[in-house]
Design a protein around this motif. Structure first.
Motif, PDB file in Angstrom:
ATOM      1  N   TYR A  57       0.798  -1.221   0.000  1.00 44.44           N
ATOM      2  CA  TYR A  57       0.000   0.000   0.000  1.00 44.44           C
ATOM      3  C   TYR A  57       0.830   1.270   0.000  1.00 44.44           C
ATOM      4  CZ  TYR A  57      -3.868  -3.112   0.925  1.00 44.44           C
ATOM      5  OH  TYR A  57      -4.801  -4.111   0.830  1.00 44.44           O
ATOM      6  N   HIS A  77       0.329   5.705  -4.332  1.00 41.53           N
ATOM      7  CA  HIS A  77      -0.402   6.233  -5.481  1.00 41.53           C
ATOM      8  C   HIS A  77      -1.880   6.360  -5.166  1.00 41.53           C
ATOM      9  CE1 HIS A  77       2.925   6.345  -8.271  1.00 41.53           C
ATOM     10  NE2 HIS A  77       3.309   5.185  -7.770  1.00 41.53           N
ATOM     11  N   ASN A  78      -2.426   7.484  -5.572  1.00 40.83           N
ATOM     12  CA  ASN A  78      -3.864   7.693  -5.511  1.00 40.83           C
ATOM     13  C   ASN A  78      -4.352   7.835  -6.952  1.00 40.83           C
ATOM     14  OD1 ASN A  78      -2.950  10.259  -6.193  1.00 40.83           O
ATOM     15  ND2 ASN A  78      -3.542  11.205  -4.272  1.00 40.83           N
ATOM     16  N   SER A  80      -6.931  10.314  -9.657  1.00 41.95           N
ATOM     17  CA  SER A  80      -7.806  11.446  -9.914  1.00 41.95           C
ATOM     18  C   SER A  80      -8.725  11.125 -11.084  1.00 41.95           C
ATOM     19  CB  SER A  80      -6.992  12.699 -10.256  1.00 41.95           C
ATOM     20  OG  SER A  80      -7.849  13.714 -10.749  1.00 41.95           O
ATOM     21  N   GLN A  86      -3.173   8.190 -12.326  1.00 44.41           N
ATOM     22  CA  GLN A  86      -2.720   8.052 -10.954  1.00 44.41           C
ATOM     23  C   GLN A  86      -1.959   9.302 -10.552  1.00 44.41           C
ATOM     24  OE1 GLN A  86      -0.019   4.790 -10.482  1.00 44.41           O
ATOM     25  NE2 GLN A  86       1.567   5.697 -11.719  1.00 44.41           N
ATOM     26  N   TYR A  89       0.975  10.514  -3.894  1.00 40.97           N
ATOM     27  CA  TYR A  89       0.645  11.186  -2.640  1.00 40.97           C
ATOM     28  C   TYR A  89       1.787  10.979  -1.657  1.00 40.97           C
ATOM     29  CZ  TYR A  89      -1.779  13.069   1.324  1.00 40.97           C
ATOM     30  OH  TYR A  89      -2.113  13.858   2.394  1.00 40.97           O
ATOM     31  N   GLU A  91       2.955  10.948   1.888  1.00 40.69           N
ATOM     32  CA  GLU A  91       2.433  10.864   3.256  1.00 40.69           C
ATOM     33  C   GLU A  91       3.395  11.546   4.226  1.00 40.69           C
ATOM     34  OE1 GLU A  91      -0.063  10.003   6.427  1.00 40.69           O
ATOM     35  OE2 GLU A  91      -0.467   9.930   4.289  1.00 40.69           O
TER      36      GLU A  91
END
Length: 165
Positions: A57, A77-78, A80, A86, A89, A91
């Motif tokens: 993750y 990776h997120n 949109s 992708q 992101y 953290e």
């Protein structure tokens, strides 16, 4: 992700499973810096499962100065729907206090930019506490807060009550 020699004595390298204790040490370090140590519920076991388990993750890389780990970055990776791609992101980016002001944070941030470009990401995103002086650093590179958006968070302790509504 290969190792990257950034400048004399500074190396960026991907974390390995054997680095879990070091990752956890950095997690506790950033939590202390942000005055949020009381919120850390992660363990070495949960980090290992999330970062090196069957489904990964998040990814981690370290900044090492003369082979000493002095900073780390956690990212994932997120996606949109508006961009249709992708995103990357960030953290955490954290440099140990005694090593700040040496370009290490910049090297780690630029490594993220390089990865986002190589992976064809549509954008990079991250959150910054309002008191954190790193905001000026990010703005220098052209980033800024997103007007009209607020970050909301629901912890796992609220999942059950939300499902009951």
């Amino acid at each position: 992700m290969a190792e990257t020699e950034t400048k004399s004595g500074l190396n960026i390298r991907s974390a390995e499973k054997e680095d879990i204790p070091l990752i956890f040490e950095f997690v506790k370090g950033i939590a202390e810096f942000e005055n949020l140590s009381h919120l850390v519920t992660a363990t070495e076991e949960t980090l290992e499962e999330s970062m090196f388990g069957e489904k990964r993750y998040a990814e981690v890389f370290f900044a090492e100065l003369n082979e000493v780990p002095v900073g780390f970055t956690v990212f994932f990776h997120n996606f949109s729907t508006f961009v249709g791609k992708q995103g990357l992101y960030i953290e955490d980016i954290f440099v140990k206090p005694g090593f700040r002001g040496k370009g290490i944070g910049k090297a780690m941030f630029m490594h993220c930019v390089k990865l986002a470009k190589e992976r064809n990401c549509g954008r990079m995103e991250w959150a910054v506490l309002d008191w954190n002086p790193a905001r000026e650093f990010y703005e220098y590179f052209g980033a800024g807060p997103v007007d009209g958006w607020h970050i909301y968070r629901m912890g796992a302790d609220k999942f059950e009550s939300a499902l009951e509504k």
